[in-house]
Design a protein around this motif. Structure first.
Motif, PDB file in Angstrom:
ATOM      1  N   LYS A  49      -4.766   5.557   3.749  1.00  0.00           N
ATOM      2  CA  LYS A  49      -4.982   6.560   4.781  1.00  0.00           C
ATOM      3  C   LYS A  49      -5.653   7.793   4.168  1.00  0.00           C
ATOM      4  O   LYS A  49      -5.502   8.035   2.964  1.00  0.00           O
ATOM      5  CB  LYS A  49      -3.650   6.979   5.396  1.00  0.00           C
TER       6      LYS A  49
ATOM      7  N   ASP B 137      -3.674   9.848   1.840  1.00  0.00           N
ATOM      8  CA  ASP B 137      -3.388   9.343   0.498  1.00  0.00           C
ATOM      9  C   ASP B 137      -4.358   9.914  -0.538  1.00  0.00           C
ATOM     10  O   ASP B 137      -4.192   9.665  -1.739  1.00  0.00           O
ATOM     11  CB  ASP B 137      -3.485   7.809   0.472  1.00  0.00           C
TER      12      ASP B 137
ATOM     13  N   SER C  52      -3.826  -0.575   2.901  1.00  0.00           N
ATOM     14  CA  SER C  52      -3.778   0.210   4.142  1.00  0.00           C
ATOM     15  C   SER C  52      -3.868   1.704   3.858  1.00  0.00           C
ATOM     16  O   SER C  52      -3.076   2.503   4.375  1.00  0.00           O
ATOM     17  CB  SER C  52      -2.487  -0.113   4.919  1.00  0.00           C
TER      18      SER C  52
ATOM     19  N   ARG D 128       3.219  -0.359   1.985  1.00  0.00           N
ATOM     20  CA  ARG D 128       1.757  -0.306   1.767  1.00  0.00           C
ATOM     21  C   ARG D 128       1.388  -0.423   0.289  1.00  0.00           C
ATOM     22  O   ARG D 128       0.373  -1.020  -0.057  1.00  0.00           O
ATOM     23  CB  ARG D 128       1.192   1.007   2.320  1.00  0.00           C
TER      24      ARG D 128
ATOM     25  N   PRO E 110     -10.744   4.294   5.040  1.00  0.00           N
ATOM     26  CA  PRO E 110      -9.395   4.120   5.615  1.00  0.00           C
ATOM     27  C   PRO E 110      -9.130   2.651   5.939  1.00  0.00           C
ATOM     28  O   PRO E 110     -10.004   1.945   6.461  1.00  0.00           O
ATOM     29  CB  PRO E 110      -9.450   4.977   6.879  1.00  0.00           C
TER      30      PRO E 110
END
Length: 115
Positions: free
Chosen positions: A85, A88, A83, A65, A14
């Motif tokens: 997460k 994603d 970035s 992002r 992450p």
């Protein structure tokens, strides 16, 4: 025969970054190229797209992002993902829309965001 070959997926922590690439062969040019993704148990959704003229479209959940770009001379589209997460995590599919309206898909590349 049109083929789309994706690369660049993998495991990332992450907050990390990945860059996906998709090279198209068998076609001289395309109206638009883009990326979709499909997480387990969910429907495939648009991530970002870009026309041959450079017009871009992003899903709200990646704005700020992810960045999509393309090299028309190489018939290649890129997706810079920053970035990242855990949400994603998905299989990312390359998409190409030809000027005649036909749509082509790559086989997908898995992106896993996990610590």
């Amino acid at each position: 025969q049109v083929q789309l070959v994706e690369s660049g997926g993998g495991l990332v922590q992450p907050g990390g970054s990945l860059r996906l690439s998709c090279a198209a062969s068998g076609i001289f040019s395309s109206y638009a190229m883009g990326w979709y993704r499909q997480a387990p148990g969910k429907e495939r959704e648009l991530v970002a797209s870009i026309t041959s003229g450079g017009f871009t479209n992003y899903a709200d959940f990646v704005k700020g992002r992810f960045t999509i770009s393309r090299d028309n001379a190489k018939n290649t589209v890129y997706l810079q993902m920053n970035s990242l997460k855990p949400e994603d995590t998905a299989v990312y599919y390359c998409n190409l829309r030809a000027y005649n309206g036909i749509t082509y898909w790559g086989k997908g590349t898995l992106v896993t965001v996990s610590s």
